[in-house]
Design a protein around this motif. Structure first.
Motif, PDB file in Angstrom:
ATOM      1  N   GLU A   1       7.195  14.759   8.702  1.00  0.00           N
ATOM      2  CA  GLU A   1       5.884  14.519   9.301  1.00  0.00           C
ATOM      3  C   GLU A   1       4.949  13.835   8.316  1.00  0.00           C
ATOM      4  O   GLU A   1       4.164  12.966   8.694  1.00  0.00           O
ATOM      5  N   GLN A   2       5.034  14.207   7.038  1.00  0.00           N
ATOM      6  CA  GLN A   2       4.221  13.559   6.016  1.00  0.00           C
ATOM      7  C   GLN A   2       4.559  12.080   5.908  1.00  0.00           C
ATOM      8  O   GLN A   2       3.661  11.242   5.824  1.00  0.00           O
ATOM      9  N   VAL A   3       5.843  11.747   5.918  1.00  0.00           N
ATOM     10  CA  VAL A   3       6.262  10.349   5.826  1.00  0.00           C
ATOM     11  C   VAL A   3       5.669   9.556   6.983  1.00  0.00           C
ATOM     12  O   VAL A   3       5.101   8.479   6.790  1.00  0.00           O
ATOM     13  N   THR A   4       5.768  10.098   8.175  1.00  0.00           N
ATOM     14  CA  THR A   4       5.221   9.415   9.355  1.00  0.00           C
ATOM     15  C   THR A   4       3.721   9.227   9.219  1.00  0.00           C
ATOM     16  O   THR A   4       3.193   8.136   9.486  1.00  0.00           O
ATOM     17  N   GLU A   5       3.035  10.239   8.783  1.00  0.00           N
ATOM     18  CA  GLU A   5       1.575  10.165   8.652  1.00  0.00           C
ATOM     19  C   GLU A   5       1.163   9.186   7.546  1.00  0.00           C
ATOM     20  O   GLU A   5       0.228   8.400   7.722  1.00  0.00           O
ATOM     21  N   VAL A   6       1.840   9.218   6.418  1.00  0.00           N
ATOM     22  CA  VAL A   6       1.522   8.298   5.326  1.00  0.00           C
ATOM     23  C   VAL A   6       1.815   6.853   5.752  1.00  0.00           C
ATOM     24  O   VAL A   6       1.017   5.955   5.489  1.00  0.00           O
ATOM     25  N   LEU A   7       2.943   6.625   6.425  1.00  0.00           N
ATOM     26  CA  LEU A   7       3.252   5.278   6.913  1.00  0.00           C
ATOM     27  C   LEU A   7       2.185   4.789   7.891  1.00  0.00           C
ATOM     28  O   LEU A   7       1.768   3.637   7.835  1.00  0.00           O
TER      29      LEU A   7
ATOM     30  N   VAL B   1       0.886  -1.163   0.000  1.00  0.00           N
ATOM     31  CA  VAL B   1       0.000   0.000   0.000  1.00  0.00           C
ATOM     32  C   VAL B   1       0.920   1.208   0.000  1.00  0.00           C
ATOM     33  O   VAL B   1       1.750   1.371   0.894  1.00  0.00           O
ATOM     34  N   LEU B   2       0.795   2.028  -1.045  1.00  0.00           N
ATOM     35  CA  LEU B   2       1.719   3.140  -1.241  1.00  0.00           C
ATOM     36  C   LEU B   2       0.990   4.428  -1.582  1.00  0.00           C
ATOM     37  O   LEU B   2      -0.019   4.424  -2.273  1.00  0.00           O
ATOM     38  N   SER B   3       1.566   5.515  -1.095  1.00  0.00           N
ATOM     39  CA  SER B   3       1.189   6.848  -1.542  1.00  0.00           C
ATOM     40  C   SER B   3       2.496   7.626  -1.640  1.00  0.00           C
ATOM     41  O   SER B   3       3.568   7.041  -1.669  1.00  0.00           O
ATOM     42  N   PHE B   4       2.425   8.921  -1.677  1.00  0.00           N
ATOM     43  CA  PHE B   4       3.657   9.682  -1.769  1.00  0.00           C
ATOM     44  C   PHE B   4       3.529  10.955  -0.965  1.00  0.00           C
ATOM     45  O   PHE B   4       2.434  11.380  -0.585  1.00  0.00           O
ATOM     46  N   VAL B   5       4.670  11.542  -0.667  1.00  0.00           N
ATOM     47  CA  VAL B   5       4.708  12.806   0.052  1.00  0.00           C
ATOM     48  C   VAL B   5       5.167  13.879  -0.915  1.00  0.00           C
ATOM     49  O   VAL B   5       5.855  13.605  -1.895  1.00  0.00           O
ATOM     50  N   THR B   6       4.749  15.089  -0.623  1.00  0.00           N
ATOM     51  CA  THR B   6       5.125  16.215  -1.470  1.00  0.00           C
ATOM     52  C   THR B   6       5.838  17.249  -0.638  1.00  0.00           C
ATOM     53  O   THR B   6       5.300  17.741   0.357  1.00  0.00           O
ATOM     54  N   ALA B   7       7.038  17.564  -1.014  1.00  0.00           N
ATOM     55  CA  ALA B   7       7.824  18.536  -0.263  1.00  0.00           C
ATOM     56  C   ALA B   7       7.161  19.904  -0.267  1.00  0.00           C
ATOM     57  O   ALA B   7       7.279  20.675   0.671  1.00  0.00           O
ATOM     58  N   ALA B   8       6.428  20.213  -1.334  1.00  0.00           N
ATOM     59  CA  ALA B   8       5.794  21.521  -1.437  1.00  0.00           C
ATOM     60  C   ALA B   8       4.456  21.576  -0.715  1.00  0.00           C
ATOM     61  O   ALA B   8       3.829  22.625  -0.658  1.00  0.00           O
ATOM     62  N   ASN B   9       3.982  20.453  -0.154  1.00  0.00           N
ATOM     63  CA  ASN B   9       2.712  20.408   0.578  1.00  0.00           C
ATOM     64  C   ASN B   9       1.531  20.856  -0.269  1.00  0.00           C
ATOM     65  O   ASN B   9       0.577  21.433   0.235  1.00  0.00           O
ATOM     66  N   LYS B  10       1.564  20.598  -1.572  1.00  0.00           N
ATOM     67  CA  LYS B  10       0.483  21.040  -2.443  1.00  0.00           C
ATOM     68  C   LYS B  10      -0.610  20.002  -2.608  1.00  0.00           C
ATOM     69  O   LYS B  10      -1.712  20.332  -2.990  1.00  0.00           O
ATOM     70  N   GLU B  11      -0.300  18.769  -2.352  1.00  0.00           N
ATOM     71  CA  GLU B  11      -1.270  17.705  -2.578  1.00  0.00           C
ATOM     72  C   GLU B  11      -1.662  17.060  -1.251  1.00  0.00           C
ATOM     73  O   GLU B  11      -0.912  17.085  -0.293  1.00  0.00           O
ATOM     74  N   ASP B  12      -2.840  16.472  -1.219  1.00  0.00           N
ATOM     75  CA  ASP B  12      -3.347  15.848  -0.003  1.00  0.00           C
ATOM     76  C   ASP B  12      -3.926  14.485  -0.355  1.00  0.00           C
ATOM     77  O   ASP B  12      -5.081  14.375  -0.697  1.00  0.00           O
ATOM     78  N   TYR B  13      -3.094  13.450  -0.313  1.00  0.00           N
ATOM     79  CA  TYR B  13      -3.534  12.126  -0.730  1.00  0.00           C
ATOM     80  C   TYR B  13      -3.882  11.218   0.433  1.00  0.00           C
ATOM     81  O   TYR B  13      -4.618  10.281   0.284  1.00  0.00           O
ATOM     82  N   PHE B  14      -3.341  11.466   1.606  1.00  0.00           N
ATOM     83  CA  PHE B  14      -3.689  10.712   2.801  1.00  0.00           C
ATOM     84  C   PHE B  14      -4.035  11.679   3.927  1.00  0.00           C
ATOM     85  O   PHE B  14      -3.905  11.348   5.092  1.00  0.00           O
TER      86      PHE B  14
END
Length: 184
Positions: free
Chosen positions: A100-106, A78-91
């Protein structure tokens, strides 16, 4: 559920049937946008497009055929991705820094994996999408996938071994009958 004569034949469940179980789980999981079965190198944002993520991914790794069961083995991710620019919201991880995004997506991807595993383990429950004729072997060890390929794909993967009925029956095979019974 994909129960039909093509997928459920001769008292065993086909490879296609097992793949369809995962596809059905993805279609009924609200936060998974797509499903793909094939080589892991295909899980690349530039190849698929960001709208396909988060994704449930299956890579077949083998089938073991025994007298009364078949064991299908898949690497599941199960995969998603993180965005350094914080422009997208997939999870639901907008406005977080990259770590913080990596931790939240994991965390979210792990919960999805737990739910998929529960669908197999609790398949006697009327709310499961998984046929009662399959079993998932436990335990399953999940490994984090971090910054895979040329983009920031993040999630969890694990090897699933699914056991299904198998009746080795020459009478129901597609091999023609030896009319003489004499073996050359």
């Amino acid at each position: 559920m994909p129960d039909n004569n093509i997928n459920v034949q001769n008292n065993y469940l086909t490879y296609q049937y097992i793949v369809d179980i995962f596809k059905t789980l993805q279609e009924n999981y609200l936060s998974l946008n797509s499903f793909l079965c094939g080589p892991m190198e295909d899980i690349d944002i530039s190849k698929m497009g960001i709208e396909k993520y988060p994704i449930l991914y299956l890579e077949p790794t083998g089938v073991t055929i025994n007298n009364f069961v078949q064991e299908y083995t898949f690497d599941v991710a199960v995969l998603s991705f993180v965005t350094a620019a914080n422009k997208e919201d997939y999870f639901g991880v907008e406005n977080l820094n990259e770590n913080e995004q990596v931790t939240e997506v994991l965390s979210t991807a792990q919960k999805i994996m737990q739910d998929i595993i529960s669908s197999f383990i609790q398949n006697l429950n009327s709310t499961s999408w998984v046929n009662t004729e399959v079993d998932l072997q436990l335990p399953i060890n999940l490994s984090p996938m971090l910054a895979q390929y040329d983009n920031a794909l993040v999630g969890w993967s694990g090897t699933f071994t699914i056991t299904a009925n198998n009746k080795n029956d020459l009478c129901n095979s597609n091999i023609g009958i030896n009319p003489t019974g004499i073996v050359p």
